[in-house]
Structure formats: structure tokens, C-alpha cells
Scaffold this motif. Sequence first.
Motif, PDB file in Angstrom:
ATOM      1  N   ARG A  18       0.803  -1.146  -0.016  1.00  0.00           N
ATOM      2  CA  ARG A  18       0.054   0.034  -0.088  1.00  0.00           C
ATOM      3  C   ARG A  18       0.904   1.039  -0.103  1.00  0.00           C
ATOM      4  N   SER A  19       2.112   1.197  -0.714  1.00  0.00           N
ATOM      5  CA  SER A  19       2.938   2.215  -0.664  1.00  0.00           C
ATOM      6  C   SER A  19       2.400   3.512  -1.436  1.00  0.00           C
ATOM      7  N   ARG A  20       2.640   4.749  -0.660  1.00  0.00           N
ATOM      8  CA  ARG A  20       2.150   5.969  -1.130  1.00  0.00           C
ATOM      9  C   ARG A  20       3.647   6.756  -1.434  1.00  0.00           C
ATOM     10  N   VAL A  21       4.626   6.441  -0.627  1.00  0.00           N
ATOM     11  CA  VAL A  21       5.927   7.365  -1.083  1.00  0.00           C
ATOM     12  C   VAL A  21       6.973   6.213  -0.885  1.00  0.00           C
ATOM     13  N   ARG A  22       7.961   6.286  -1.973  1.00  0.00           N
ATOM     14  CA  ARG A  22       9.138   5.323  -1.965  1.00  0.00           C
ATOM     15  C   ARG A  22      10.372   6.389  -2.003  1.00  0.00           C
ATOM     16  N   LEU A  23      11.166   5.851  -1.008  1.00  0.00           N
ATOM     17  CA  LEU A  23      12.488   6.595  -0.759  1.00  0.00           C
ATOM     18  C   LEU A  23      13.552   5.439  -1.260  1.00  0.00           C
ATOM     19  N   VAL A  52      18.837  -0.721   0.235  1.00  0.00           N
ATOM     20  CA  VAL A  52      17.328  -0.744   0.863  1.00  0.00           C
ATOM     21  C   VAL A  52      16.490   0.159   0.303  1.00  0.00           C
ATOM     22  N   ARG A  53      15.276  -0.096   0.367  1.00  0.00           N
ATOM     23  CA  ARG A  53      14.178   0.737  -0.137  1.00  0.00           C
ATOM     24  C   ARG A  53      13.319   1.026   1.033  1.00  0.00           C
ATOM     25  N   LEU A  54      12.735   2.292   0.957  1.00  0.00           N
ATOM     26  CA  LEU A  54      11.679   2.664   2.200  1.00  0.00           C
ATOM     27  C   LEU A  54      10.401   3.066   1.504  1.00  0.00           C
ATOM     28  N   ASP A  55       9.361   2.443   2.039  1.00  0.00           N
ATOM     29  CA  ASP A  55       7.895   2.735   1.384  1.00  0.00           C
ATOM     30  C   ASP A  55       6.904   3.050   2.560  1.00  0.00           C
ATOM     31  N   ARG A  56       6.329   4.160   2.408  1.00  0.00           N
ATOM     32  CA  ARG A  56       5.623   4.476   3.623  1.00  0.00           C
ATOM     33  C   ARG A  56       4.038   3.441   3.254  1.00  0.00           C
ATOM     34  N   ILE A  57       3.716   3.061   4.418  1.00  0.00           N
ATOM     35  CA  ILE A  57       2.814   2.279   4.431  1.00  0.00           C
ATOM     36  C   ILE A  57       1.715   2.404   5.461  1.00  0.00           C
ATOM     37  N   GLY A  58       0.721   1.749   5.439  1.00  0.00           N
ATOM     38  CA  GLY A  58      -0.548   2.032   6.303  1.00  0.00           C
ATOM     39  C   GLY A  58      -1.295   3.223   6.282  1.00  0.00           C
ATOM     40  N   ALA A  59      -2.359   3.176   7.089  1.00  0.00           N
ATOM     41  CA  ALA A  59      -3.680   4.282   6.692  1.00  0.00           C
ATOM     42  C   ALA A  59      -3.282   5.309   7.743  1.00  0.00           C
ATOM     43  N   GLY A  60      -2.306   5.088   8.948  1.00  0.00           N
ATOM     44  CA  GLY A  60      -2.280   5.922   9.990  1.00  0.00           C
ATOM     45  C   GLY A  60      -2.118   7.447   9.880  1.00  0.00           C
ATOM     46  N   GLN A  61      -2.511   8.204  10.518  1.00  0.00           N
ATOM     47  CA  GLN A  61      -2.325   9.564  10.213  1.00  0.00           C
ATOM     48  C   GLN A  61      -1.428  10.381  11.422  1.00  0.00           C
ATOM     49  N   SER A  62      -0.955   9.597  12.464  1.00  0.00           N
ATOM     50  CA  SER A  62      -0.378  10.100  13.631  1.00  0.00           C
ATOM     51  C   SER A  62       1.286   9.664  13.399  1.00  0.00           C
ATOM     52  N   ASN A  63       1.966   8.703  13.993  1.00  0.00           N
ATOM     53  CA  ASN A  63       3.293   8.608  13.736  1.00  0.00           C
ATOM     54  C   ASN A  63       3.190   7.896  12.223  1.00  0.00           C
ATOM     55  N   LEU A  64       4.505   8.338  11.529  1.00  0.00           N
ATOM     56  CA  LEU A  64       4.501   7.510  10.235  1.00  0.00           C
ATOM     57  C   LEU A  64       5.318   6.512  10.180  1.00  0.00           C
ATOM     58  N   THR A  65       4.798   5.423   9.455  1.00  0.00           N
ATOM     59  CA  THR A  65       5.340   4.067   9.391  1.00  0.00           C
ATOM     60  C   THR A  65       5.955   3.940   7.994  1.00  0.00           C
ATOM     61  N   PHE A  66       7.184   3.237   7.820  1.00  0.00           N
ATOM     62  CA  PHE A  66       7.853   2.710   6.787  1.00  0.00           C
ATOM     63  C   PHE A  66       8.289   1.429   6.719  1.00  0.00           C
ATOM     64  N   ARG A  67       8.108   0.819   5.496  1.00  0.00           N
ATOM     65  CA  ARG A  67       8.533  -0.671   5.238  1.00  0.00           C
ATOM     66  C   ARG A  67      10.036  -0.431   4.799  1.00  0.00           C
ATOM     67  N   VAL A  68      11.025  -1.154   5.280  1.00  0.00           N
ATOM     68  CA  VAL A  68      12.319  -1.085   5.022  1.00  0.00           C
ATOM     69  C   VAL A  68      12.680  -2.660   4.240  1.00  0.00           C
TER      70      VAL A  68
END
Length: 364
Positions: A18-23, A52-68
Motif C-alpha cells: 500500500r505504498s504511497r511514498v518510496r525513498l 535498501v528501499r523505504l516505502d510509506r505504509i498503512g493508513a495511520g495519520q499520527s506517527n509515520l510508518t515505513f517498510r524497509v
Amino acid sequence: MGLLPTPDRPAGEQGPDRSRVRLTGGDDAFGLDAQTVLGWIRSLGIEVTDPVRLDRIGAGQSNLTFRVTDAEGRRWALRRPPLGPLLASAHNVAREARILSALHGTDLPTPAVHGVRYHRDVPHVLMEFVDGLVVDRMSIAEALSLRRRRAIGSSLARTLARIHAVDLDKTGLGDIASHKPYAQRQLKRWSLQWERSKTREMPHLDALTERLQVSAPVQQELTLVHGDFHLRNVVTSGRYGDIVAVLDWELCTLGDPMADVGTMLAYWSEHGEPSLGGPSPSILPGFPTREELVHAYLRHTGRDAATLGFWHALGLWKIAIIGVGVLRRALEEPHNRSETGTPTQEEIESLIAKADEAASAAGI
């Protein structure tokens, strides 16, 4: 860099991509750099392969979570606070890491924490990436069978009972918060958050706050309280529906266990009821009703539900205030927005009205 000594466990899968941002390269608006994260993982003694790649995941709108994800497909989760100015004591991911580390080794399903790193005074937490499914949007829930929806709901009640059974002395969590009456603490904290984050005056919310303050129940019990327990904050088994990890412990504290039940019910909307971010999956056939959730929890714990009406109303009131904070952060810093959207003023108003209705039903 401060490190939390916890055993390494294999990374896993947490729902669909469910990536929205990829770093993948240099410093980004989120304050993350892939090469720095790579070096951090290596410094923890964890095997990792460049790149390594970082992808923002999840529907949370408080703390930000990324998959590495590394070149070999190994995965970790990385958490950091949202961008922009933050309210005092809010979004404390380092405290969340301490709680998760204390719970590691208990029978409560939580991800293992690998380490905490500060970058420009902002804490980042690296933890296990748990295999399973996060039911954080309607499309995912709609793909589930009726039987699996029922199993997930039943597991929610059982897991919440296990949270409230955590031994505070054995885990060393007896000092994470005040032991003073929880209702008054919650009302004080969230009233202050409201004053600091509101985008406009809402006299009807202020009136409800006063009603809750004069109706706060006497505290009978003190347990570990998750503080934000609901469907989107758990990972469920990819096959059976049982909960394999409880996430998002940033609001964890000590208090009245029925407060968690009230919060769970506040998020568990039924047909025709308001919720932030669109309809809740709980309205779908197969998921238990609120009454069934409560009965299941009470069967597991033997507790009395006499104060639940108050805690349900307070849970709705709190979620509305959280929604105001999310809206304000999104207006101040667009990168904080989740792909699922930002709470609207209309949704927040509807939640306040529902909280008022729940308070009246409870005799408040």
C-alpha cells in the motif's frame, strides 16, 4: 544512538503493498535517507544487503510508518513522529519502543524492537515487520469471508483481555504513567490537546467536555491500557483471522481497562453511524456487533460493564479531538496526509454529535 537490546526475529509481511511514498536515495521530506538507514541496521548487527528501499505504509495519520526492504527481500518496519510542530508528550515513538520491549516475551503478540535512533533530535524506531494482514480499509475487509470477519472480531476481544492481564511488576511497566484516577487524567489531557490543536471554536464539544467531567466514574482497577485499540492497529493472521501483532502503542498508559473497551466500541461503528475516513469495515456482515464484542470481552475477564457507557462516550469525544489534530497537522504539513485522506470538519462534527448521543444514552 540509543539501542534497545531485544532478540532479532525474521521480518515478515504486513498485508498488501500500500505504498504511497518510496525513498531510494538522498534525504527526503520525511527526514529519512536510505543509506543512513542501511548503516543503522548494520550497526545493530542485523544482516542486511544494499540497496535498501523505504516505502510509506498503512493508513495511520499520527506517527509515520515505513517498510524497509533490502536487496534480499528482508523487511523491517521503521516508525517516526509526524512532521512539523508537535504537541508536548504526543507521538513519543521512543516511549512506544520501551513499552514494546517490555512486552516482548509475554504471551501478548507484539513486534520485536531492534533499536532506537535519534536524527536531528527526532526518534526513529526499527522493529520487526510482522507477517499478516492489516484490515485498515473497506476494500480489504470486503475481500474477507464472513467466517474470517467473525474470527477477527472474536480475536479482538480476546487480545484486549490479554492486554489488561499483563503483569505490571514482571514487565516493569508499573511506572510508565500516573496511578491517579484515569478518567480525570484523560479529560485533562485531551482537553488540553483540543485547546492546542483546534482550528475553530466548537461550543458543543466544550459542553460535552463539561458533562463528562462531572460524570467521571470512580476508578476501581488499574491495568495496562493500550489507549488506541481498534481494527486498524492490529495485524491479523493471513489465513485464520487471529491477531498476530498489536501495533501503535504510542498512547499506552495505566488506567481503567473499560476505557480501552469504550475506545474499541467508538471505532466499531455500525450502519448509519459516523466514522473518520469513511465507512468502517465493522459495518460489513460477519463482523460481530458492538454488543457481541462487549459480551466476548466480559466472558474473558469477568469484569462489570457498569461504566462502559461513560467510556464509550469519552472514546468518541477523544477520537473527534484526535481527528482535529490530524486535520491541523495535514493543513500545516501536507506530507503528513495519509493516502486514505484526512478527516473532514463534517466527519468531526458528526462524531461529536454521536458522542453527545452516547453520553445521553448513558445518563450523562
